[in-house]
Design a protein around this motif. Structure first.
Motif, mmCIF file in Angstrom:
data_model
loop_
_atom_site.group_PDB
_atom_site.id
_atom_site.type_symbol
_atom_site.label_atom_id
_atom_site.label_comp_id
_atom_site.label_asym_id
_atom_site.label_seq_id
_atom_site.Cartn_x
_atom_site.Cartn_y
_atom_site.Cartn_z
ATOM 1 N N GLU A 28 50.569 46.805 39.752
ATOM 2 C CA GLU A 28 51.195 46.898 41.071
ATOM 3 C C GLU A 28 52.665 47.254 40.869
ATOM 4 O OE1 GLU A 28 50.389 43.447 43.444
ATOM 5 O OE2 GLU A 28 48.222 43.715 43.335
ATOM 6 N N GLU A 29 52.930 48.549 40.769
ATOM 7 C CA GLU A 29 54.265 49.004 40.399
ATOM 8 C C GLU A 29 54.905 49.926 41.423
ATOM 9 O OE1 GLU A 29 53.776 50.739 36.548
ATOM 10 O OE2 GLU A 29 53.326 48.823 35.569
ATOM 11 N N ALA A 40 43.184 42.147 51.227
ATOM 12 C CA ALA A 40 43.638 43.301 51.999
ATOM 13 C C ALA A 40 44.804 44.048 51.365
ATOM 14 C CB ALA A 40 44.043 42.853 53.402
ATOM 15 N N LEU A 41 45.702 43.332 50.675
ATOM 16 C CA LEU A 41 46.970 43.931 50.275
ATOM 17 C C LEU A 41 47.177 44.038 48.771
ATOM 18 C CD1 LEU A 41 49.244 42.099 52.886
ATOM 19 C CD2 LEU A 41 48.132 44.330 53.103
ATOM 20 N N ALA A 42 46.387 43.335 47.973
ATOM 21 C CA ALA A 42 46.551 43.422 46.519
ATOM 22 C C ALA A 42 45.773 44.621 45.970
ATOM 23 C CB ALA A 42 46.057 42.137 45.859
ATOM 24 N N ASN A 43 46.195 45.104 44.820
ATOM 25 C CA ASN A 43 45.466 46.179 44.146
ATOM 26 C C ASN A 43 44.132 45.675 43.626
ATOM 27 O OD1 ASN A 43 47.686 47.802 44.582
ATOM 28 N ND2 ASN A 43 47.854 48.481 42.455
ATOM 29 N N ASP A 44 43.256 46.627 43.336
ATOM 30 C CA ASP A 44 42.012 46.269 42.662
ATOM 31 C C ASP A 44 42.329 45.801 41.245
ATOM 32 O OD1 ASP A 44 40.538 46.982 44.889
ATOM 33 O OD2 ASP A 44 40.223 49.044 44.199
ATOM 34 N N ALA A 45 41.393 45.089 40.643
ATOM 35 C CA ALA A 45 41.585 44.580 39.288
ATOM 36 C C ALA A 45 41.902 45.715 38.326
ATOM 37 C CB ALA A 45 40.336 43.838 38.827
ATOM 38 N N ASP A 67 53.663 33.629 40.183
ATOM 39 C CA ASP A 67 53.004 34.732 40.889
ATOM 40 C C ASP A 67 53.354 36.077 40.253
ATOM 41 O OD1 ASP A 67 51.697 33.152 42.745
ATOM 42 O OD2 ASP A 67 53.257 33.331 44.269
ATOM 43 N N GLN A 68 54.646 36.286 39.984
ATOM 44 C CA GLN A 68 55.087 37.587 39.472
ATOM 45 C C GLN A 68 54.470 37.901 38.114
ATOM 46 O OE1 GLN A 68 59.358 38.413 39.667
ATOM 47 N NE2 GLN A 68 59.263 39.384 37.650
ATOM 48 N N PHE A 69 54.513 36.941 37.199
ATOM 49 C CA PHE A 69 54.016 37.214 35.860
ATOM 50 C C PHE A 69 52.487 37.136 35.790
ATOM 51 C CE2 PHE A 69 58.446 36.767 34.977
ATOM 52 C CZ PHE A 69 58.655 37.577 33.875
ATOM 53 N N HIS A 70 51.873 36.386 36.684
ATOM 54 C CA HIS A 70 50.415 36.433 36.773
ATOM 55 C C HIS A 70 49.960 37.837 37.163
ATOM 56 C CE1 HIS A 70 46.281 35.590 37.854
ATOM 57 N NE2 HIS A 70 46.523 35.973 39.087
ATOM 58 N N ILE A 71 50.614 38.415 38.159
ATOM 59 C CA ILE A 71 50.259 39.771 38.594
ATOM 60 C C ILE A 71 50.500 40.769 37.469
ATOM 61 C CG2 ILE A 71 50.834 41.625 40.205
ATOM 62 C CD1 ILE A 71 51.613 39.369 42.212
ATOM 63 N N MET A 72 51.629 40.645 36.780
ATOM 64 C CA MET A 72 51.950 41.590 35.707
ATOM 65 C C MET A 72 50.994 41.457 34.528
ATOM 66 S SD MET A 72 55.444 41.986 33.448
ATOM 67 C CE MET A 72 55.029 40.712 32.256
ATOM 68 N N LEU A 73 50.703 40.225 34.119
ATOM 69 C CA LEU A 73 49.928 40.007 32.901
ATOM 70 C C LEU A 73 48.418 40.097 33.126
ATOM 71 C CD1 LEU A 73 51.993 37.054 31.399
ATOM 72 C CD2 LEU A 73 52.020 39.436 30.652
ATOM 73 N N MET A 74 47.943 39.646 34.280
ATOM 74 C CA MET A 74 46.499 39.632 34.521
ATOM 75 C C MET A 74 46.028 40.794 35.374
ATOM 76 S SD MET A 74 45.544 37.229 32.635
ATOM 77 C CE MET A 74 43.816 37.467 33.031
ATOM 78 N N GLU A 75 46.933 41.440 36.091
ATOM 79 C CA GLU A 75 46.596 42.616 36.894
ATOM 80 C C GLU A 75 45.350 42.376 37.752
ATOM 81 O OE1 GLU A 75 48.693 45.976 34.050
ATOM 82 O OE2 GLU A 75 46.557 45.581 33.785
ATOM 83 N N ARG A 76 45.372 41.246 38.456
ATOM 84 C CA ARG A 76 44.353 40.875 39.448
ATOM 85 C C ARG A 76 42.950 40.748 38.847
ATOM 86 N NH1 ARG A 76 47.520 38.820 43.374
ATOM 87 N NH2 ARG A 76 49.054 40.324 44.130
ATOM 88 N N ARG A 77 42.864 40.304 37.599
ATOM 89 C CA ARG A 77 41.552 40.120 36.981
ATOM 90 C C ARG A 77 40.870 38.823 37.396
ATOM 91 N NH1 ARG A 77 44.100 43.380 33.192
ATOM 92 N NH2 ARG A 77 42.740 44.815 32.041
ATOM 93 N N GLY A 78 41.570 37.935 38.062
ATOM 94 C CA GLY A 78 40.965 36.680 38.457
ATOM 95 C C GLY A 78 41.983 35.559 38.461
ATOM 96 N N GLU A 79 41.521 34.377 38.815
ATOM 97 C CA GLU A 79 42.380 33.204 38.927
ATOM 98 C C GLU A 79 41.867 32.098 38.008
ATOM 99 O OE1 GLU A 79 45.069 33.025 40.882
ATOM 100 O OE2 GLU A 79 44.823 34.963 41.917
ATOM 101 N N ASP A 80 42.790 31.261 37.542
ATOM 102 C CA ASP A 80 42.426 30.108 36.723
ATOM 103 C C ASP A 80 43.508 29.050 36.902
ATOM 104 O OD1 ASP A 80 40.727 28.948 34.374
ATOM 105 O OD2 ASP A 80 42.808 28.743 33.720
ATOM 106 N N ASP A 81 43.111 27.850 37.287
ATOM 107 C CA ASP A 81 44.081 26.790 37.553
ATOM 108 C C ASP A 81 44.890 26.426 36.311
ATOM 109 O OD1 ASP A 81 43.264 26.689 40.179
ATOM 110 O OD2 ASP A 81 41.911 24.984 39.892
ATOM 111 N N GLY A 82 44.216 26.387 35.146
ATOM 112 C CA GLY A 82 44.921 26.046 33.917
ATOM 113 C C GLY A 82 45.963 27.083 33.547
ATOM 114 N N TRP A 83 45.635 28.347 33.725
ATOM 115 C CA TRP A 83 46.563 29.452 33.464
ATOM 116 C C TRP A 83 47.786 29.351 34.374
ATOM 117 C CZ3 TRP A 83 48.066 33.693 30.731
ATOM 118 C CH2 TRP A 83 48.711 34.732 31.399
#
Length: 551
Positions: free
Chosen positions: A455-456, A446-451, A102-118
């Protein structure tokens, strides 16, 4: 105790030149030495109490608050090493790779989307203890033929997606590689040398751009994968302020330029393939991935250390995180150097680095100072810094606080064919628990930043406030049902015990005397509506700033 040890070691050295005391102190002790050296007689916060420490370390390494039973057991443990032990237990637990995902997904993708393989690749990487340099190489040079690592391609494919009539955002990919892996935001160096940061040159931007402009999304496979066009010549460019022609081959900012390899001669006897291979014989993507993550590229390690430090301490040693340059020096240069040296020496081991930081007094300091003390600046690290919780941490914590983690359905119930989805009123819907995907979707919305927004920082929003107040999901979670916390509290006749359990469950601590009296009076104000007022008290604690941040 650490001070006395130092004194006795000094005495031993006078008596015996071969004393073991000459060995270098552990990194977590050196962290505190460097911070103490820069304290400049400013006030220093005391260490956290046990409950504050336990909540902090559980949120950081498990992604959720501890249960009240865990809090009670930790508080009752008289062992002087119990903090060290709980850090090690959490780092060894199954929840740690999930939290890191979760932490590094948020840092690296910055809420650009989800992918099961990633997500699977990230989780397995942390579960296996994959070194950070290897992880980033796999991400910057993704191999579509390697099933175990090909999920890493999502980092690049998502950034190369076209939106509407906009061109492919190659400059955005260049910027993100510089920001996230070198701590250098080169965006303003695309068309000229940076106007305000002397260290950032246009050639730094173009040296990466010449590589990534040749990357493309493969359409011959059903999973995210990257192809690469062959590079045959240097990239020519001019500054908008200077018409002098310049050129560059592939290069990492501040590093050497690579010569472009000549393509292998084509055998005329071999039939021409129907489709070109996805990667050329000489891959500039691989060249840059190897060079950027090289042990000799100190800036790569410095940036990683700074980001891990930020995630646990709330402020970077270099801050902002993506503005490393000579005019923005680290607050503690020797500390950053020591962390970087040891991180490289320990083969880019993220878990090892997190452990050393968490063992330090700096990490375990309270966020409170005496009312009479002036608060020192964040970059002093003399007082704990309140840190933002991600939507995922808040979601997982509210499930613990309401005692419903094990009750939540893993998947949404399927409606009968032909039955349309309907929106039910909260008082009706609250009799049923939503599924985990439904809860996650609602909390992220509701609580995450926009893409594309890092989130710092801690930030309250109207959207978030309305969610806590009006969301059907929240209404259903804060509802008494068999076996959850509110159900267990309903069986308690002692108001004092009820209030104490409520605070322990939601805030991981006992209430103060004033809090005990205030909440007890509120509960007693409506004796015929015990379920309602207990639910309202829980909701008030869940929506407090104290629950919303890691403090």
């Amino acid at each position: 105790m650490r001070y006395l040890t130092g004194v006795f070691c000094g005495t031993a050295l006078l008596l015996n030149a071969h004393s073991d005391c000459r060995a270098e102190a552990p990194l977590h002790e050196r962290i505190d030495q460097f911070i103490a050296a820069g304290a400049d007689n400013r006030p220093v916060a005391e260490m956290t109490d046990d409950t504050e420490f336990l909540r902090r370390v559980w949120l950081d390494f498990a992604g959720r608050i501890p249960t009240p039973e865990t809090v009670k057991a930790f508080a009752a443990d008289a062992s002087p090493t119990k903090r060290d032990r709980v850090i090690d237990e959490l780092l060894a637990a199954d929840a740690w790779p999930e939290r890191m995902t979760d932490q590094f997904h948020i840092m690296l993708m910055e809420r650009r989307g989800e992918d099961d393989g990633w997500n699977a690749w990230l989780k397995q990487s942390f579960k296996d203890g994959k070194p950070w340099d290897q992880l980033v190489r796999e991400l910057l040079d993704p191999d579509g033929d390697a099933e175990t690592t090909r999920g890493a391609a999502f980092f690049m494919t998502k950034r190369l997606e076209k939106y509407g009539q906009n061109p492919t955002d190659y400059p955005g990919l260049v910027r993100d590689v510089g920001r996230l892996f070198l701590g250098m935001d080169l965006q303003c160096a695309e068309c000229h040398d940076h106007l305000f940061i002397e260290d950032y040159k246009q050639v730094d931007f173009k040296g990466l751009f010449t590589v990534y402009q040749n990357a493309y999304i493969r359409r011959d496979v059903k999973f995210p994968a990257i192809g690469e066009k062959a590079m045959t010549a240097k990239l020519e460019f001019v500054s908008v302020f200077d018409p002098t022609q310049a050129s560059t081959g592939p290069r990492v900012p501040g590093g050497r330029e690579f010569e472009i390899a000549e393509p292998k001669p084509v055998d005329p006897k071999q039939p021409k393939p129907k489709t070109p291979p996805p990667r050329p014989d000489w891959s500039a993507l691989k060249v840059i991935a190897d060079e950027l993550t090289s042990r000799e590229n100190r800036q790569f390690a410095r940036n990683a250390v700074n980001r891990v430090w930020f995630s646990l301490m709330g402020h970077g040693i270099v801050h902002p995180l993506d503005v490393h340059h000579s005019a923005n020096p680290p607050s503690h240069p020797e500390l950053l150097d020591a962390l970087t040296d040891k991180f490289v020496a320990h083969d880019f081991d993220v878990k090892w680095l997190q452990r050393e930081i968490a063992l330090s007094d700096a990490y375990q300091r309270s966020t409170r100072l005496p009312d009479t003390a002036a608060s020192p600046p964040k970059e002093s690290f003399l007082v704990g810094i309140e840190r933002r919780l991600s939507a995922e941490q808040i979601m997982s914590s509210i499930l613990v606080a309401t005692g419903q983690t094990e009750m939540i359905p893993a998947e949404a119930a399927k409606k009968p064919d032909g039955e349309a989805d309907t929106v039910e009123l909260p008082d009706i819907a609250s009799t049923e628990l939503p599924s985990l995907p439904e809860i996650r979707t609602a909390f992220l919305a509701a609580l995450a930043n926009d893409a594309r927004e890092p989130e710092e920082s801690v930030a309250s929003t109207v959207k978030g406030a309305l969610f806590w107040r009006n969301s059907d999901i929240v209404q259903r979670l804060v509802h008494r049902r068999p076996g959850n916390v509110l159900d267990r509290l309903a069986a308690t006749d002692d108001v004092g015990v009820l209030v104490d359990e409520l605070f322990l469950t939601v805030l991981s601590r006992h209430p103060t005397h004033d809090e005990q009296a205030t909440v007890a009076a509120f509960l007693a104000s409506r004796p015929d509506e015990k379920d309602v007022v207990t639910r309202d008290a829980m909701w008030a604690l869940l929506t407090s700033v104290e629950f919303y941040v890691n403090h």
